[in-house]
Design an enzyme around this catalytic site. Structure first.
Site, PDB file in Angstrom:
ATOM      1  N   GLU A 260       0.832  -1.204   0.000  1.00  9.61           N
ATOM      2  CA  GLU A 260       0.000   0.000   0.000  1.00  9.61           C
ATOM      3  C   GLU A 260       0.866   1.253   0.000  1.00  9.61           C
ATOM      4  O   GLU A 260       1.792   1.358   0.808  1.00  9.61           O
ATOM      5  CB  GLU A 260      -0.938   0.001   1.220  1.00  9.61           C
ATOM      6  CG  GLU A 260      -1.966  -1.130   1.157  1.00  9.61           C
ATOM      7  CD  GLU A 260      -3.017  -1.030   2.255  1.00  9.61           C
ATOM      8  OE1 GLU A 260      -2.906  -0.128   3.112  1.00  9.61           O
ATOM      9  OE2 GLU A 260      -3.951  -1.839   2.257  1.00  9.61           O
ATOM     10  N   HIS A 278      -8.088   1.888   1.092  1.00  7.70           N
ATOM     11  CA  HIS A 278      -8.058   1.544   2.521  1.00  7.70           C
ATOM     12  C   HIS A 278      -8.897   2.540   3.337  1.00  7.70           C
ATOM     13  O   HIS A 278      -8.436   3.126   4.324  1.00  7.70           O
ATOM     14  CB  HIS A 278      -6.629   1.504   3.043  1.00  7.70           C
ATOM     15  CG  HIS A 278      -6.478   0.603   4.240  1.00  7.70           C
ATOM     16  ND1 HIS A 278      -5.324  -0.099   4.501  1.00  7.70           N
ATOM     17  CD2 HIS A 278      -7.332   0.295   5.253  1.00  7.70           C
ATOM     18  CE1 HIS A 278      -5.469  -0.801   5.615  1.00  7.70           C
ATOM     19  NE2 HIS A 278      -6.686  -0.570   6.086  1.00  7.70           N
TER      20      HIS A 278
END
Length: 525
Positions: A260, A278
């Site tokens: 990420e 997210h």
């Protein structure tokens, strides 16, 4: 007011309001690490979100600090071990995001089943492609939930409003809980074969890493949808891309990723995947609730009451804390040993305290710590010393405690026995200069509780130990120390090898195939 709280990251004002009647509030949303180390000694509590890092250096400078509060779920930015060593409670707000994440999950399901995201882009591009966006109804479809913790349960509740039937895979859910929720418990393979929609709500562990990969995609329905709002890495993204690009499954919705933020992912090129950054836990209501929850937890402590969401320990008086603290290391290792050796559902855990420990007034603190170590690796919601027994009860685990005077010549001894679906494990440990395990399943050993251990049960006859050593040597696994225990000549024996590398699962399986080897398991402490 004699209490002082530092709010180091911006939180919802309602949380601040909750504290105004019990403490002096200082807000500094840009405080640097250096400033925090200098100023933390003045505070009884600190509230953070993600920006501020409460490191060991900060904690060791905190002369008065009683509570570190994370206004959210994760505590990656807090050195929990350092806080525990100083007797500082670490609290969070795990329940604040349950509804928020469940709603985001449902949003991804709806977007994929009705192709909402790509239809939106098409209309904004000036197109009118009605036939391209034929969707499917959720009514009558089967939802498969992998992991029935707090969030999974909320998803089930919401799916019922859409007329969906639910199957769940969770080795630790009880029949009573499943009945109350109106779900059917199945194994993972059955869930993958029967589900039209699957959603993941388990933690990322060595066991769940790439839990959904090519073999799992190959048995799913062609119209299947899979959602992951839990942790990146549970789905193998390369295999997911292959399944989506070949239309092996209908679609996927991801809020979490192996790396990420994801960069140059081939998933970006597909129109049957919905990706969000997210944000499943990011709503104004969740942030408001998180602020209020941690504020109320701080108030409880200041008022002499017990908080609910403590990650490391409950409120202990100084005398009790000084008595139990020396055993924390031993208990942690025993708990880790137990969960890594369990096969199937854990049914019972029995803890017996011997020697001076049998006189301890609050030895249940240690029992709760064992449960915490056993349950945390298998649940998404944090298990702490306050909720450990209730979580165990909910999971159908019978927990018993006992005392006896015979400590086998040691000043103190802790014996933990665990029954699971397919095996029983018994461990006895002592706390000398360092934690030590002195008995495994009735076999006397002398094992330091550090690193990787390979435990093998075998028939006590010439050549078996050599065969085990040869097998792991072929895999370049080096033996650092060996302990052997047996009850009688020629009977069953146990060997504990301390090795320098982690032992892969395929090596364990090869060991089990050796003649006269009854079982083998690797434990990482």
């Amino acid at each position: 007011m004699d209490k002082k709280v530092l709010i180091a990251d911006q939180i919802n004002e309602k949380g601040i309001d909750e504290l105004k009647d019990v403490a002096e509030i200082v807000s500094n949303f840009t405080i640097s690490k250096e400033e925090l180390v200098k100023e933390i000694a003045d505070y009884d509590a600190i509230i953070v979100r993600s920006r501020t890092k409460v490191t060991r250096e900060v904690i060791e400078a905190a002369d008065k600090l009683k509570i570190i509060a994370r206004a959210g779920v994760g505590v990656d930015n807090v050195d929990v071990q350092a806080a525990t060593e100083r007797g500082i409670m670490v609290i969070n707000a795990p329940e604040s995001t349950s509804i928020t994440v469940a709603e985001h999950t449902m949003g991804l399901i709806l977007s994929l089943s009705r192709k909402i995201s790509i239809a939106d882009s098409s209309v904004k591009d000036g197109k009118w492609e009605k036939s391209r966006f034929m969707g499917i109804e959720l009514n009558g479809k089967t939802l498969g939930v992998i992991g029935m913790g707090r969030i999974g349960s909320q998803v089930v509740t919401r799916s019922k409003a859409f007329g969906m039937e639910t199957v769940v895979y969770d080795p630790y859910i009880t029949e009573k809980s499943a009945s109350e929720l109106g779900v059917t418990v199945v194994d993972l393979e059955t869930l993958l074969k029967e589900s039209d929609v699957m959603t993941i709500h388990v933690p990322l562990t060595p066991e769940t890493k790439h839990l959904i990969s090519k073999p799992q995609f190959e048995i799913m329905k062609e119209n299947a949808i899979i959602i992951n709002c839990a942790r990146g890495g549970i789905i193998n993204e390369e295999d997911l891309y292959e399944a989506l690009s070949n239309n092996r499954i209908r679609g996927a919705g991801l809020d979490v990723y192996e790396v990420e933020p994801p960069e140059n992912s081939p998933l970006f090129t597909l129109d049957n995947v919905v990706l969000t950054p997210h944000i499943a836990a990011s709503t104004s209501e969740a942030q408001r609730d998180a602020a209020i929850i941690v504020a109320n937890e701080i108030k409880k402590v200041f008022q002499g009451r017990s908080p609910k969401n403590v990650l490391n320990m409950p409120v202990l008086d100084p005398e009790t804390f000084s008595m139990v603290k020396p055993y924390f290391g031993l208990i942690e290792k025993i708990g880790k040993f137990m969960i890594q050796t369990a096969k199937g559902n854990i049914k019972e855990i029995d803890v017996t305290y011997c020697g001076d420990l049998s006189e301890l007034r609050k030895h249940d603190i240690l029992t709760r710590m064992i449960l915490q170590e056993v349950l945390n690796p298998i649940l998404t919601e944090p298990v702490n010393l306050v909720n450990a027994t209730s979580v165990a009860e909910k999971r159908g685990i019978i927990v018993t405690e006992g005392k006896r005077c015979d400590a086998k010549g040691y000043k103190n001894l802790i014996k933990v026995e665990m029954k699971s679906d397919f095996n029983d494990v018994s461990i006895e440990g002592i706390m000398a200069d360092e934690p030590k395990i002195i008995m495994i399943n009735g076999y006397q050993v002398d094992v330091e509780t550090e690193g990787t251990m390979l435990i093998s049960k075998y028939k006590d006859k010439p050549g078996v130990i050599g065969a085990i050593g040869t097998k792991i040597g072929k895999h370049n696994i080096n033996i650092a120390k060996m302990q052997v225990g047996r009850k009688e000549l020629g009977g069953e024996a146990v060997m504990v090898l301390k090795v320098d590398q982690q032992v892969p699962l395929n090596v364990i399986e090869e060991l089990k195939q050796l003649e006269d080897v009854n079982d083998a398991v690797a434990v990482n402490l």
